[in-house]
Motif scaffolding. Structure first.
Motif, short mmCIF file in Angstrom:
data_model
loop_
_atom_site.label_atom_id
_atom_site.label_comp_id
_atom_site.label_asym_id
_atom_site.label_seq_id
_atom_site.Cartn_x
_atom_site.Cartn_y
_atom_site.Cartn_z
N GLN A 1 -26.09 22.33 -44.72
CA GLN A 1 -25.91 23.01 -46.00
C GLN A 1 -26.04 22.07 -47.19
O GLN A 1 -26.23 22.52 -48.32
N ASP A 2 -25.93 20.76 -46.94
CA ASP A 2 -26.08 19.82 -48.04
C ASP A 2 -27.54 19.48 -48.31
O ASP A 2 -27.86 18.81 -49.29
N ALA B 1 -25.42 28.19 -53.37
CA ALA B 1 -25.62 26.74 -53.43
C ALA B 1 -26.70 26.38 -54.43
O ALA B 1 -26.57 25.42 -55.20
#
Length: 367
Positions: free
Chosen positions: A263-264, A292
């Motif tokens: 997810q980063d 995000a």
């Protein structure tokens, strides 16, 4: 349709120290004319244009608030109009968090004729009807949270998907036949998802963009197609052409991999994304990705292919969702939903009725 819990915001999006305002937003239009209000200088985000809408009360869901706010602000009764959810946005203004639930509402000819000359709303605010092209071109200064809405509005009601190269295996030159077919049969200014599954066909996609500079192109987000994205402007045989790529596509598998493990990791820094979803889990992953990207100030997720709606020739063994289940899943998404699977452009009205904003496909989407 949205439930009574729609005005409850996931606390993971916001700090409890800053107040969260839950707002229903109506993107009201008649054909290419869109209605905007104007915020006076004393208001939050003042001296800017805005779409009609207001706070969702504790006893309302988003659609109920929308009907009430539009009536209070403009006098337009939209209870009988189709309200299509575009998506949800969570925006941090610093002094407050705003959770927007955005719906697109098309007025009838009679409603538009009745209200098109009204220069002020019922609360004294200035009103103006603006052309969609000017709106999307940024000619009207909107609050920061509205920029993603403009990206959503750019998505057309139909998106073509190219045939696989294997479809032309009977030809003596499948590559040339693929190019000729798509060059001759894509409608003018079409949005088209060019699928490049076979290795080495990146140049074929570039050739199609060269011979059809009017089309708007979606390409997969993977290592093989990134050369198309980095070569801007594109060069074909030393001829410079404009880069018509308007979005990257993220497959269902790639979306879940991002959500589960990375997810980063930043995906597609320069282009908006369109993702593929088949179920509630993938829609949840798409919502995480959309949030995000908003936090990272990256181009937004502008749509999700949700499939299969109906039975398809290419996947006859796959059980289709059907319109009712498709609609229920569409309501979970924080971005516009695009119907895919057994559809034709003429089925856009069914897609709108069940909560989508566009339809996509192969066979029925060429001239």
């Amino acid at each position: 349709m949205p439930s009574e819990s729609d005005n409850q915001v996931d606390s993971s999006f916001h700090s409890e120290k800053v107040p969260t305002i839950n707002v229903a937003v109506a993107v009201i239009h008649h054909q290419a004319q869109y209605l905007l209000g104007f915020r006076n200088a004393a208001q939050h985000q003042g001296n800017r244009y805005e779409f009609v809408g207001g706070k969702i009360e504790s006893n309302e869901n988003a659609e109920q608030a929308l009907i009430r706010e539009v009536a209070e602000e403009t006098g337009i009764a939209i209870c009988g109009n189709t309200m299509v959810k575009l998506g949800r946005l969570h925006h941090d203004y610093g002094d407050k968090h705003v959770s927007l639930q955005i719906y697109k509402v098309e007025l009838t000819e009679q409603q538009y004729e009745q209200h098109k000359h009204c220069q002020y709303g019922l609360e004294g605010q200035a009103l103006t009807w603006v052309n969609k092209a000017d709106l999307l071109a940024g000619k009207y200064h909107l609050p920061a949270a509205n920029k993603t809405i403009l990206e959503w509005l750019s998505v057309p009601t139909a998106i073509a998907i190219t045939y696989p190269l294997t479809h032309f295996d009977a030809s003596s030159d499948p590559v040339a036949e693929w190019l000729t077919f798509h060059q001759n049969n894509l409608t003018a200014n079409a949005w088209v998802y060019i699928r490049i599954k076979e290795t080495g066909l990146e140049s074929l996609a570039a050739q199609l963009m060269h011979v059809r500079p009017d089309i708007k192109v979606i390409v997969s987000y993977d290592t093989r197609t990134q050369s198309l994205l980095t070569e801007a402007p594109l060069a074909i045989k030393d001829t410079i052409i404009a880069n018509p790529i308007i979005a990257n596509h993220l497959s269902h598998t790639a979306l879940l991999q991002w959500s589960d493990n990375t997810q980063d990791r930043v995906l597609s820094k320069n282009y908006p994304l369109i993702v593929s979803c088949h179920d509630a889990a993938s829609i949840e992953a798409a919502n995480k990705l959309a949030h995000a990207r908003l936090q990272q100030q990256l181009p937004p997720v502008i749509g999700a292919f949700l499939s299969p709606v109906l039975m398809t020739q290419t996947h006859p063994d796959t059980v289709p969702l059907g319109w009712e289940s498709w609609s229920a899943l569409a309501q979970l998404a924080d971005m516009p939903i695009i119907g895919l699977g057994g559809l034709s452009p003429t089925m856009i009205h069914q897609a709108l009725e069940y909560g989508g904003i566009s339809v996509a496909g192969i066979r029925q989407f060429f001239q």
